[in-house]
Design a protein around this motif. Structure first.
Motif, mmCIF file in Angstrom:
data_model
loop_
_atom_site.group_PDB
_atom_site.id
_atom_site.type_symbol
_atom_site.label_atom_id
_atom_site.label_comp_id
_atom_site.label_asym_id
_atom_site.label_seq_id
_atom_site.Cartn_x
_atom_site.Cartn_y
_atom_site.Cartn_z
ATOM 1 N N PRO A 61 0.797 -1.228 0.000
ATOM 2 C CA PRO A 61 0.000 0.000 0.000
ATOM 3 C C PRO A 61 0.830 1.280 0.000
ATOM 4 C CG PRO A 61 -0.966 -1.601 1.485
ATOM 5 C CD PRO A 61 0.350 -2.184 1.041
ATOM 6 N N ASN A 62 1.968 1.289 0.717
ATOM 7 C CA ASN A 62 2.774 2.502 0.757
ATOM 8 C C ASN A 62 3.763 2.602 -0.397
ATOM 9 O OD1 ASN A 62 4.780 0.681 1.441
ATOM 10 N ND2 ASN A 62 5.066 1.455 3.531
ATOM 11 N N GLY A 63 3.849 1.555 -1.226
ATOM 12 C CA GLY A 63 4.740 1.581 -2.370
ATOM 13 C C GLY A 63 6.209 1.615 -2.020
ATOM 14 N N SER A 64 6.556 1.158 -0.821
ATOM 15 C CA SER A 64 7.919 1.368 -0.320
ATOM 16 C C SER A 64 8.515 0.133 0.326
ATOM 17 C CB SER A 64 7.923 2.526 0.691
ATOM 18 O OG SER A 64 7.514 3.735 0.091
ATOM 19 N N VAL A 65 8.251 -1.059 -0.207
ATOM 20 C CA VAL A 65 8.699 -2.292 0.438
ATOM 21 C C VAL A 65 9.616 -3.091 -0.482
ATOM 22 C CG1 VAL A 65 7.984 -4.493 1.455
ATOM 23 C CG2 VAL A 65 6.651 -2.422 1.898
ATOM 24 N N VAL A 66 10.706 -3.578 0.110
ATOM 25 C CA VAL A 66 11.657 -4.452 -0.582
ATOM 26 C C VAL A 66 11.738 -5.770 0.172
ATOM 27 C CG1 VAL A 66 14.129 -4.799 -1.053
ATOM 28 C CG2 VAL A 66 13.030 -2.625 -1.631
ATOM 29 N N ALA A 67 11.683 -6.874 -0.565
ATOM 30 C CA ALA A 67 11.847 -8.209 0.010
ATOM 31 C C ALA A 67 13.318 -8.603 -0.073
ATOM 32 C CB ALA A 67 10.992 -9.218 -0.749
ATOM 33 N N THR A 68 13.847 -9.169 1.021
ATOM 34 C CA THR A 68 15.233 -9.616 1.049
ATOM 35 C C THR A 68 15.376 -10.712 2.102
ATOM 36 O OG1 THR A 68 17.541 -8.840 1.099
ATOM 37 C CG2 THR A 68 16.032 -7.893 2.724
ATOM 38 N N ALA A 69 16.615 -11.090 2.426
ATOM 39 C CA ALA A 69 16.868 -12.136 3.410
ATOM 40 C C ALA A 69 17.124 -11.533 4.790
ATOM 41 C CB ALA A 69 18.079 -12.967 2.989
ATOM 42 N N ALA A 70 16.731 -12.247 5.833
ATOM 43 C CA ALA A 70 16.947 -11.761 7.197
ATOM 44 C C ALA A 70 18.431 -11.635 7.508
ATOM 45 C CB ALA A 70 16.271 -12.697 8.198
ATOM 46 N N HIS A 71 19.258 -12.549 6.967
ATOM 47 C CA HIS A 71 20.687 -12.478 7.313
ATOM 48 C C HIS A 71 21.372 -11.283 6.670
ATOM 49 C CE1 HIS A 71 21.487 -14.855 3.501
ATOM 50 N NE2 HIS A 71 22.557 -14.106 3.498
ATOM 51 N N CYS A 72 20.698 -10.604 5.738
ATOM 52 C CA CYS A 72 21.230 -9.346 5.215
ATOM 53 C C CYS A 72 21.096 -8.226 6.243
ATOM 54 C CB CYS A 72 20.488 -8.953 3.939
ATOM 55 S SG CYS A 72 20.888 -9.986 2.508
ATOM 56 N N VAL A 73 20.172 -8.380 7.165
ATOM 57 C CA VAL A 73 19.912 -7.366 8.184
ATOM 58 C C VAL A 73 20.643 -7.675 9.478
ATOM 59 C CG1 VAL A 73 18.116 -6.229 9.555
ATOM 60 C CG2 VAL A 73 17.656 -6.908 7.175
ATOM 61 N N SER A 74 20.636 -8.948 9.864
ATOM 62 C CA SER A 74 21.184 -9.341 11.158
ATOM 63 C C SER A 74 21.796 -10.725 11.039
ATOM 64 C CB SER A 74 20.069 -9.338 12.215
ATOM 65 O OG SER A 74 20.535 -9.796 13.459
ATOM 66 N N ALA A 75 23.103 -10.823 11.247
ATOM 67 C CA ALA A 75 23.815 -12.089 11.158
ATOM 68 C C ALA A 75 24.691 -12.274 12.387
ATOM 69 C CB ALA A 75 24.665 -12.142 9.889
ATOM 70 N N ARG A 76 25.202 -13.473 12.574
ATOM 71 C CA ARG A 76 25.996 -13.772 13.765
ATOM 72 C C ARG A 76 27.187 -12.826 13.900
ATOM 73 N NH1 ARG A 76 26.425 -19.784 14.189
ATOM 74 N NH2 ARG A 76 24.293 -19.430 14.927
ATOM 75 N N GLU A 77 27.834 -12.528 12.780
ATOM 76 C CA GLU A 77 29.002 -11.660 12.822
ATOM 77 C C GLU A 77 28.634 -10.198 13.048
ATOM 78 O OE1 GLU A 77 28.193 -13.723 10.480
ATOM 79 O OE2 GLU A 77 29.697 -15.319 10.543
ATOM 80 N N SER A 78 27.410 -9.814 12.732
ATOM 81 C CA SER A 78 26.948 -8.437 12.899
ATOM 82 C C SER A 78 25.469 -8.463 13.252
ATOM 83 C CB SER A 78 27.187 -7.630 11.621
ATOM 84 O OG SER A 78 26.638 -8.304 10.495
ATOM 85 N N PRO A 79 25.148 -8.781 14.517
ATOM 86 C CA PRO A 79 23.741 -8.960 14.902
ATOM 87 C C PRO A 79 22.901 -7.690 14.851
ATOM 88 C CG PRO A 79 25.184 -9.094 16.820
ATOM 89 C CD PRO A 79 26.069 -9.078 15.616
ATOM 90 N N SER A 80 23.530 -6.531 15.020
ATOM 91 C CA SER A 80 22.776 -5.282 14.978
ATOM 92 C C SER A 80 22.514 -4.879 13.536
ATOM 93 C CB SER A 80 23.548 -4.169 15.689
ATOM 94 O OG SER A 80 23.732 -4.479 17.053
ATOM 95 N N ALA A 81 21.304 -4.410 13.280
ATOM 96 C CA ALA A 81 20.970 -3.970 11.929
ATOM 97 C C ALA A 81 21.856 -2.803 11.537
ATOM 98 C CB ALA A 81 19.507 -3.563 11.862
ATOM 99 N N PRO A 82 22.297 -2.747 10.292
ATOM 100 C CA PRO A 82 23.176 -1.655 9.862
ATOM 101 C C PRO A 82 22.437 -0.337 9.780
ATOM 102 C CG PRO A 82 22.542 -3.003 7.990
ATOM 103 C CD PRO A 82 22.011 -3.697 9.214
ATOM 104 N N GLY A 83 23.192 0.748 9.797
ATOM 105 C CA GLY A 83 22.611 2.073 9.665
ATOM 106 C C GLY A 83 22.875 2.656 8.293
ATOM 107 N N ASP A 84 22.064 3.638 7.899
ATOM 108 C CA ASP A 84 22.242 4.360 6.649
ATOM 109 C C ASP A 84 22.322 3.405 5.462
ATOM 110 O OD1 ASP A 84 22.250 6.867 5.501
ATOM 111 O OD2 ASP A 84 24.432 6.947 5.361
ATOM 112 N N VAL A 85 21.251 2.644 5.281
ATOM 113 C CA VAL A 85 21.184 1.627 4.239
ATOM 114 C C VAL A 85 20.366 2.158 3.057
ATOM 115 C CG1 VAL A 85 20.521 -0.755 3.715
ATOM 116 C CG2 VAL A 85 21.248 -0.140 6.028
#
Length: 281
Positions: A61-85
């Motif tokens: 509805p908002n025209g602003s959604v991207v589908a991707t993998a969860a490990h692109c956001v949060s992985a064992r080596e970098s559990p915190s979501a990245p900034g300025d993406v």
């Protein structure tokens, strides 16, 4: 199709997708160069490095959604979501201009079951996510480039699937769109260990790190440069097999939260799973 039973050890290769030398090159350049509704996800990873993944615009509805993998956001080596993406649709050799060319991510939406420090066998079936993007110059990404439909499980097994992404590990450089194609195969108990049940298997594909989160598309329409996303790139064997993760029925509220229009939907739409707005990082 000659099916290979994928062990849990293979599924452990999440953040890097592949850690061994790839087989002979099998992923081809996309014939038209780019796809408007498919793009590259880029962020500063520190020490002058860029974090890279792939994704696809999906109808919301908002025209602003991207589908991707969860490990692109949060992985064992970098559990915190990245900034300025940023998400850059139809990316093509745009490393120096991704901020100008892209739409900035305002929030990440992950399933509650995705725990980057959890056991691989428990979390891998939940390796899917949605990104909410900011508008740019008053325009949503969907208004600018269009969108793919998103199919929730069960996935139709017959017919062709195209797997698209921006592989950045050897022998690729992440600067151009690559793809593999083949018959859609949904893994059952005779073909895979429990961790990969329900995933989509494609043989003879060497898409490497950077293609994570890239769409598995059925019914692609060259005129609209869109189709139906049935899964996102999750893991690979390093020996020419890749597995895509479909979106289960339980992910519908997650998409609703990611795609809510602020003025109309925010108060009535629950935000299940893990929503991580940039202001909290």
């Amino acid at each position: 199709m000659n099916l290979v039973r994928l062990p849990i050890a293979v599924a452990a290769v999440v953040a890097a997708l592949f850690v061994t030398a790839p087989p002979a090159v099998a992923a081809d350049p996309w014939g038209q160069g780019t796809v408007n509704t498919v793009g590259k996800i880029i962020w500063e990873a520190g020490d002058g490095r860029l974090g890279l993944c792939s994704g696809a615009v999906v109808d919301a509805p908002n025209g602003s959604v991207v589908a991707t993998a969860a490990h692109c956001v949060s992985a064992r080596e970098s559990p915190s979501a990245p900034g300025d993406v940023y998400f850059v649709p139809a990316y093509d050799h745009g490393r120096d201009s991704y901020r100008e060319d892209g739409w900035r991510v305002s929030a990440f939406h992950l399933p509650e079951e995705w725990d980057p420090n959890g056991e691989t066998g428990a979390i891998l079936p939940h390796d899917y996510a949605f990104l909410t993007l900011e508008e740019r110059d008053g325009e949503s990404v969907q208004e600018a480039v269009g969108a793919n439909a998103l199919r929730f499980e069960p996935v139709r097994e017959s017919g062709e699937v195209a797997v698209l992404g921006y592989p950045a590990a050897d022998p690729y450089d992440g600067e151009s769109l690559r793809y593999c194609a083949g018959e859609t195969n949904v893994l059952d108990e005779n073909e895979a260990e429990p961790v990969n049940l329900g995933g989509l298997l494609l043989d003879g594909c060497d898409l490497t790190a950077g293609s994570s989160g890239g769409p598995w598309i059925q019914d692609y329409d060259a005129e609209t440069e869109s189709g139906t996303v049935v899964a996102v790139m999750s893991v690979g064997s390093g020996e020419g097999q890749v597995v895509g993760r479909p979106y289960p029925e339980a992910a519908r509220p997650l998409l609703a939260a990611a795609g809510a229009r602020e003025a109309e939907d925010t108060e009535t739409t629950p935000a299940p799973g893990s929503e991580v707005p940039l202001s909290e990082r």
